[in-house]
Write an enzyme that holds these catalytic residues in place. Sequence first.
Site, PDB file in Angstrom:
ATOM      1  N   GLU A 261       0.836  -1.202   0.000  1.00  0.00           N
ATOM      2  CA  GLU A 261       0.000   0.000   0.000  1.00  0.00           C
ATOM      3  C   GLU A 261       0.873   1.256   0.000  1.00  0.00           C
ATOM      4  O   GLU A 261       1.849   1.348   0.750  1.00  0.00           O
ATOM      5  CB  GLU A 261      -0.886  -0.017   1.248  1.00  0.00           C
ATOM      6  CG  GLU A 261      -1.689   1.248   1.471  1.00  0.00           C
ATOM      7  CD  GLU A 261      -2.332   1.286   2.851  1.00  0.00           C
ATOM      8  OE1 GLU A 261      -3.226   2.118   3.058  1.00  0.00           O
ATOM      9  OE2 GLU A 261      -1.940   0.468   3.714  1.00  0.00           O
ATOM     10  N   LYS A 320      -9.455   2.296  -2.960  1.00  0.00           N
ATOM     11  CA  LYS A 320      -9.898   1.763  -1.677  1.00  0.00           C
ATOM     12  C   LYS A 320     -11.281   2.306  -1.302  1.00  0.00           C
ATOM     13  O   LYS A 320     -11.553   3.502  -1.426  1.00  0.00           O
ATOM     14  CB  LYS A 320      -8.880   2.112  -0.585  1.00  0.00           C
ATOM     15  CG  LYS A 320      -9.193   1.480   0.773  1.00  0.00           C
ATOM     16  CD  LYS A 320      -8.119   1.800   1.808  1.00  0.00           C
ATOM     17  CE  LYS A 320      -8.437   1.143   3.147  1.00  0.00           C
ATOM     18  NZ  LYS A 320      -7.431   1.459   4.180  1.00  0.00           N
ATOM     19  N   CYS A 370      -5.070  -2.516   3.081  1.00  0.00           N
ATOM     20  CA  CYS A 370      -4.935  -2.333   4.523  1.00  0.00           C
ATOM     21  C   CYS A 370      -6.022  -3.120   5.266  1.00  0.00           C
ATOM     22  O   CYS A 370      -6.187  -4.311   5.038  1.00  0.00           O
ATOM     23  CB  CYS A 370      -4.964  -0.854   4.860  1.00  0.00           C
ATOM     24  SG  CYS A 370      -4.449  -0.486   6.563  1.00  0.00           S
TER      25      CYS A 370
END
Length: 492
Positions: A261, A320, A370
């Site tokens: 990430e 995301k 994440c």
Amino acid sequence: MENKWGQIPPIYFGAFVAGAAAVLAFAPTGFFPLALLAFAWLIHLLADASPRRAFWIAFLFGMGLFGAGVSWVYISLSQFGGMAPPLAALATFLFCVLLAAFTGAAGWLQARVPASAVVRACLLIPAAWVLGEWLRSWVLTGFPWLSAGYASTGWPLQGYAPLAGVFGMSFVTLSLAGMLWRLARARKPLILVPVVLLLAAGEGLRHLDWTTPAGEPVRVALLQGNVGQELKFRPDRYALTLETYARLAEESQAQLVILPETALPRFLHQIEPAYLARLDAAAKRNRGDLLLGVPYLGGRDAYFNSVLTLGTSTRQAYHKVHLVPFGEFIPFGFGWVLQWLSIPLSDFSRGAPDQPPLAVAGQRVAVNVCYEDVFGDEIARRAPESTLLVNMSNVAWFGDSLAPAQHLQIARLRAIETGRMHLTATNTGITAAIDRDGRVLRRLAQFTEGRLEIAAQGYSGTTPYVRLRDWPIVLASLFIFIAFIVKARRSR
């Protein structure tokens, strides 16, 4: 709550200690029998408690559980978020109070329903606990960390994960703890029969294959640059970070190369085109693709925590969806928090919820970023169209704490629930390749630079959990309460 001024009853202290001890049932220790003992003790304390007392017992159990289990929040706030230590300690305490409110509410709820000791221990308390965990997974965007079911990953009860997910495993865990409490209290050997049956059924289910291989395995490289959070956004470190990831990518012959990430700590349009061409050439040389974690400016007022593809396939992107409050977006009305908190890129925009898998290296990859993989229902929703799961994380925010090992345990359960391999690429660890049965096939040591290469097998097909997600166990828990409420009213 106190029986005398300044004197806390032992029952409350015992609840707090049991909650703190339960943390050892989760990763990295992972001793599941301790979860059964801790929850059996909680059930013992709740057995005859009034609703008010039951709330405080379960609340303090939650304070012990979360106070010990998510103490790493303090590290992210004080060490890397720039918050003054006393204020970070207060914020962490209040966060644990919020989480423990859900366990307290579960304790209060089960105590409101008249029932026999056996029914309360084996059905009502597990159902209330599941409803509390489920609410905690979406209220205020959700934080379903340390759900009881995660502790059984790698143990016989994990066989229930493809059927009912982590909340189903939580129900079975607490129900089993209730049976053990009843066995200790009543000393009736016959209670061992359902205990053995539950364990045997779970172990049997572990060996069922819910999905089938899709195509040939693909060679994958997971890159771990080991760039500390305190160094990541320093301008003098930028060139070295880029060179580290370029070198790791160019030394690999894998068809699919995966970076963590925000591996490149600048917006995509600010990165030198020659460097992106270098990564693109490395992927094309292997006749494959590369997944790049990078912030992406999507418009005048929108920027995303994104994953972009380079290489032979068509350019694609994943933005995301499930953002971290205060870490990736500031909730409405809380802008004042930035006076005490200094987090780069702390106001991302949400991506669209219906993004398709990335078609790369002959696979259909469902990417999550994440802590998105903490939400099993959301991962299951995208699983049917995918052949591989990939998580790209920067867990450096939590330093050398329990968080990376706990996150890996969560990733293992997502693999089991969906019947898919789950590949995790992290900045400082734990980078790992997880098989569809939850086994960690390979992993890199934390806080080391490295590249993990493995042949990853794609899978097709769906598990019952993927098809139905969390609804069966949530509705079953609600039905248990409705049934015994109706029964109690009829008895009156």
